[in-house]
Design an enzyme around this catalytic site. Structure first.
Site, PDB file in Angstrom:
ATOM      1  N   GLU A 140      47.227  40.528  -3.399  1.00  0.00           N
ATOM      2  CA  GLU A 140      46.918  40.016  -2.058  1.00  0.00           C
ATOM      3  C   GLU A 140      46.381  41.158  -1.201  1.00  0.00           C
ATOM      4  OE1 GLU A 140      46.070  37.802   0.022  1.00  0.00           O
ATOM      5  OE2 GLU A 140      47.889  36.610   0.365  1.00  0.00           O
ATOM      6  N   ASP A 141      45.549  40.826  -0.205  1.00  0.00           N
ATOM      7  CA  ASP A 141      45.002  41.873   0.655  1.00  0.00           C
ATOM      8  C   ASP A 141      46.024  42.372   1.667  1.00  0.00           C
ATOM      9  OD1 ASP A 141      44.983  39.472   2.007  1.00  0.00           O
ATOM     10  OD2 ASP A 141      43.012  39.740   2.927  1.00  0.00           O
ATOM     11  N   ASP A 144      51.425  39.713   6.168  1.00  0.00           N
ATOM     12  CA  ASP A 144      51.685  39.729   7.608  1.00  0.00           C
ATOM     13  C   ASP A 144      53.118  39.271   7.856  1.00  0.00           C
ATOM     14  OD1 ASP A 144      51.596  39.499  10.391  1.00  0.00           O
ATOM     15  OD2 ASP A 144      49.492  38.933  10.370  1.00  0.00           O
ATOM     16  N   PHE A 193      45.135  44.045  14.584  1.00  0.00           N
ATOM     17  CA  PHE A 193      44.216  43.193  13.845  1.00  0.00           C
ATOM     18  C   PHE A 193      43.184  44.087  13.148  1.00  0.00           C
ATOM     19  CE2 PHE A 193      42.813  38.719  13.464  1.00  0.00           C
ATOM     20  CZ  PHE A 193      41.704  38.940  12.659  1.00  0.00           C
ATOM     21  N   ARG A 206      33.663  41.483   6.099  1.00  0.00           N
ATOM     22  CA  ARG A 206      34.008  41.673   4.687  1.00  0.00           C
ATOM     23  C   ARG A 206      33.131  42.750   4.053  1.00  0.00           C
ATOM     24  NH1 ARG A 206      37.645  37.671   3.361  1.00  0.00           N
ATOM     25  NH2 ARG A 206      37.332  35.578   4.257  1.00  0.00           N
TER      26      ARG A 206
END
Length: 224
Positions: A140-141, A144, A193, A206
């Site tokens: 997963e990137d 959170d 963010f 991206r």
């Protein structure tokens, strides 16, 4: 929020201001849209190389059993590709054996109803029974709150894999965290963010190599 007790992770402090964007190559179309470079592309690659070694030797020492790696799209595709390239490099150059790897790609969508089952809709794997008896690595990137990952793990574990581990490039310190701790974490970052290295804001950024903090100008420019 205080840092969780994570091993083998590079922690970036809350007061880290990053680096000025004019010291790095940032695409012209994102000029002014990010406030700083939080993690440079080179640092990302170095950290992924160490994660790849950790993963390789963890599974190698478990008997060189095959590893089924699952990429969570879209944000995880660059991390997944670079991570597996480095694991495969170790496979190709390790004289005493290797860790066979198979791959799958998924997208996640939470069920939206008043009676939550605690599951997520997994798009891309036609038959989850294929995970039975396998050593699964979810890539997963960013983690959170951790709530979606917990739901994904609850769903996957129903199909009786031999083991399930999670590797994420970033784990965010946030007061909304469920307390979930991945098995492999590249960087623990402040509650900001971030975009770049396949992490997006409304499908933009991206194509940015570095991980950067988005600016107010960037938020306004690419707002839907």
């Amino acid at each position: 929020m205080a840092s969780l007790d994570l091993d083998r992770v590079l922690k970036i402090s809350d007061d880290c201001e990053g680096f000025p964007t004019d010291l790095f190559c940032v695409p012209k179309h994102y000029e002014g849209c990010v406030s700083n470079v939080l993690i440079t592309h080179g640092t990302i690659q170095d950290r992924i190389e160490k994660l790849a070694r950790d993963i390789f030797y963890d599974f190698y020492n478990q008997g060189k059993e095959p590893l089924h790696a699952i990429c969570v799209l879209k944000g995880g595709y660059k991390f997944f590709s670079d991570l597996l390239d480095k694991v495969n490099g170790l496979n190709s150059n390790h004289n005493d054996g290797s860790v066979p790897i198979s791959v799958d790609f998924i997208r996640l969508k939470s069920y939206e109803n008043t009676e939550s089952s605690g599951e997520v809709n997994i798009i891309g794997l036609d038959n989850l029974d294929c995970l039975q008896g396998k050593n699964v690595l979810i890539v997963e990137d960013i983690i959170d709150t951790g709530k979606t990952m917990n739901k994904l793990l609850n769903t996957i574990n129903k199909y009786n894999p031999k083991s399930v581990k999670v590797a994420c490039l970033l784990r965010k310190r946030t007061p909304l965290s469920s307390g979930y701790i991945p098995d492999y974490v590249g960087f623990e970052i402040p509650d900001k963010f971030v975009v770049g290295y396949a992490l997006d804001y409304n499908e933009y950024f991206r194509d940015l190599l570095h991980i950067c903090v988005i600016s107010k100008q960037g938020i306004d420019k690419f707002k839907v």
